[in-house]
Design an enzyme around this catalytic site. Structure first.
Site, mmCIF file in Angstrom:
data_model
loop_
_atom_site.group_PDB
_atom_site.id
_atom_site.type_symbol
_atom_site.label_atom_id
_atom_site.label_comp_id
_atom_site.label_asym_id
_atom_site.label_seq_id
_atom_site.Cartn_x
_atom_site.Cartn_y
_atom_site.Cartn_z
ATOM 1 C CG HIS A 104 1.525 -6.724 5.275
ATOM 2 N ND1 HIS A 104 1.723 -6.320 6.569
ATOM 3 C CD2 HIS A 104 1.707 -5.636 4.508
ATOM 4 C CE1 HIS A 104 2.031 -5.022 6.565
ATOM 5 N NE2 HIS A 104 2.020 -4.586 5.321
ATOM 6 C CB SER A 140 -1.495 -3.590 2.081
ATOM 7 O OG SER A 140 -0.375 -4.256 2.618
ATOM 8 C CB THR A 143 10.731 -8.861 -12.705
ATOM 9 O OG1 THR A 143 11.615 -8.584 -13.795
ATOM 10 C CG2 THR A 143 10.311 -10.323 -12.733
ATOM 11 C CB CYS A 203 4.764 2.884 9.910
ATOM 12 S SG CYS A 203 3.444 1.867 9.289
ATOM 13 C CD GLN A 218 -4.827 -1.249 8.888
ATOM 14 O OE1 GLN A 218 -5.417 -2.219 9.358
ATOM 15 N NE2 GLN A 218 -3.514 -1.102 9.012
ATOM 16 C CB ALA A 221 -0.954 -0.003 1.183
ATOM 17 C CB THR A 222 4.252 2.125 1.247
ATOM 18 O OG1 THR A 222 3.962 1.868 2.619
ATOM 19 C CG2 THR A 222 5.209 3.294 1.129
HETATM 20 N N1 PMP Z 1 -1.915 2.618 4.628
HETATM 21 C C1 PMP Z 1 -2.392 2.194 5.800
HETATM 22 C C2 PMP Z 1 -3.691 2.733 6.304
HETATM 23 C C3 PMP Z 1 -1.679 1.253 6.534
HETATM 24 O O1 PMP Z 1 -2.152 0.849 7.714
HETATM 25 C C4 PMP Z 1 -0.449 0.765 6.035
HETATM 26 C C5 PMP Z 1 0.394 -0.220 6.823
HETATM 27 N N2 PMP Z 1 0.654 0.171 8.139
HETATM 28 C C6 PMP Z 1 -0.010 1.235 4.800
HETATM 29 C C7 PMP Z 1 -0.764 2.148 4.122
HETATM 30 C C8 PMP Z 1 1.277 0.743 4.198
HETATM 31 O O2 PMP Z 1 1.090 -0.561 3.701
HETATM 32 P P1 PMP Z 1 2.298 -1.474 3.283
HETATM 33 O O3 PMP Z 1 2.865 -2.022 4.551
HETATM 34 O O4 PMP Z 1 1.672 -2.540 2.427
HETATM 35 O O5 PMP Z 1 3.259 -0.646 2.510
#
Ligand code: PMP
Length: 392
Positions: free
Chosen positions: A202, A200, A241, A327, A180, A73-74
């Site tokens: 995970h 995301s 890739t 994070c 989320q 997601a980042t």
């Molecule tokens: N957005 C939100 C709302 C998240 O909670 C997170 C993960 N803490 C992320 C983005 C980032 O996701 P990823 O770990 O897949 O980069």
């Protein structure tokens, strides 16, 4: 030895064994590169990626061609915002929210340093941004708007469908970070009316290091310009890739979520309610953060008056919890989300986030209630606080 209980499902989730099983062949016998599909190895990898694209699209109510695979997601958030600012939203003002994840806030700030006008809208005491606030801020002009679906600390669900409606009427492009939300509450790109949506792996019992970005209008019309350049993968919008085992795992996780989310969310919400009621019944001076109803089913964020959140975590060595966002847990800064709700820095530091998930049990919840109550009592005995009288 104390049992280990995992209550940090907003930080990450255990990969579902069914997902792991689906992924394994793509590390070994099916190791091909989908971009090298002139032979059977590449073709079977390409087919697996397309199956996964369909599974992700099905969870989100999208068309498969509108799904780009990313590293999480980042990256999805960065690609959505930076790509839109280079593409359809070039030169437009940017609107976002004070409680967003840093992977939205930081690219927005970078774009502002590059000259874009940026408004970071405040939320109310429960973490909600009303659609009218967005409409006012737009003042009839188009913009690039990013509002998360579910908050990673307090679980508050934003009224994204209403916000997107207000934005569309004014020609704005709307992104939502659903990292989320996906797999935990229903997510439908047309029901929400968004142009861009990040997920995301995970956070939904899939693997780490893989995610997706929904882009409305692909493949014929793209609101995004490429942010990184290289091979032509993912229509040139996300060159590199493909992480085939990860993508297969994300697809499997989405497929499980599509089939099981309704029942699982009801079960998890019931456990969360039990945890909340149990702690509130046994501990005085506790405040629930976030929206009482419009909240992720597995989220519970509590402020314990007069207690330091990290001291409380250290007093609970067998329980995986978080004080603030994973994070940012290496910094000692109070959570920007709790400050945005109007909590003081001391209150924000006295907060703990519980995150329940697919494998959380009732026995674990009951054990956590008891251990939290005892730990708070011990810490308060060391440095007594004046608590308001318990209402009768
Ligand atoms: N957005 C939100 C709302 C998240 O909670 C997170 C993960 N803490 C992320 C983005 C980032 O996701 P990823 O770990 O897949 O980069």
């Amino acid at each position: 030895m104390t049992a280990r209980i995992y209550m940090d499902h907003h930080a990450t989730t255990p990969t579902d064994p069914r997902v792991v099983e689906a992924m394994l062949p793509y590390f070994t016998e099916r190791f091909g590169n989908p971009a090298s599909a002139l032979h059977a190895h590449g073709q079977e990898a390409e087919e697996a990626v397309e199956v996964a694209r369909g599974q992700v699209a099905a969870l989100l109510g999208a068309r498969p061609e509108e799904i780009l695979f990313t590293s999480g997601a980042t990256e999805s958030n960065n690609l959505a915002l930076r790509g839109a600012a280079l593409g359809q939203a070039r030169g437009l003002p940017i609107l976002t929210v004070a409680t967003e994840h840093v992977s939205v806030l930081d690219p927005c700030r970078d774009l502002a340093h590059g000259g874009a006008s940026l408004s970071v809208l405040p939320v109310d005491a429960q973490g909600t941004l009303a659609a009218e606030r967005v409409a006012e801020a737009l003042a009839g002009r188009p913009a690039l708007v990013s509002v998360m679906l579910a908050n990673n600390e307090i679980g508050t669900l934003q009224p994204v469908a209403e916000i997107a409606r207000a934005c569309r009427e004014r020609g704005a492009l709307v992104h939502t970070d659903a990292a989320q939300a996906a797999g935990r509450v229903p997510v439908d790109v047309d029901g929400l009316g968004v142009d861009l949506l990040s997920v995301s792996g995970h956070k939904m019992h899939g693997p780490k290091g893989v995610g997706a970005l929904y882009v409305r209008g692909l493949p014929h019309r793209s609101p995004l310009a490429p942010v990184s350049r290289g091979g032509g993968q993912e229509g040139g919008l996300r060159p590199g890739t493909l992480n085939v085992p990860g993508i297969v795992g994300l697809g499997a996780a989405c497929d499980i979520a599509r089939r099981e989310q309704t029942a699982e969310s009801a079960r998890v919400a019931h456990l969360r309610d039990r945890l909340q009621a149990g702690i509130l019944a046994r501990v005085q001076g506790v405040q629930v953060n976030g929206h009482p109803a419009h909240r992720l089913p597995g989220n519970l964020n509590l402020t314990f008056q007069g207690v330091d959140g990290e001291a409380l975590m250290l007093a609970l060595p067998g329980i995986a919890l978080s004080s603030g966002s994973a994070c940012l847990s290496t910094t000692r800064e109070p959570s920007h989300v709790l400050l945005a709700l109007g909590r003081t820095p001391a209150q924000a530091r006295g907060s703990l986030r519980f995150g329940l998930g697919r494998f959380t049990t009732e026995a674990e919840v009951d054990q956590v209630i008891g251990e939290v109550a005892r730990a708070v009592e011990r810490l308060r005995a060391l440095s007594p606080v004046q608590l308001p009288a318990r209402p009768r």
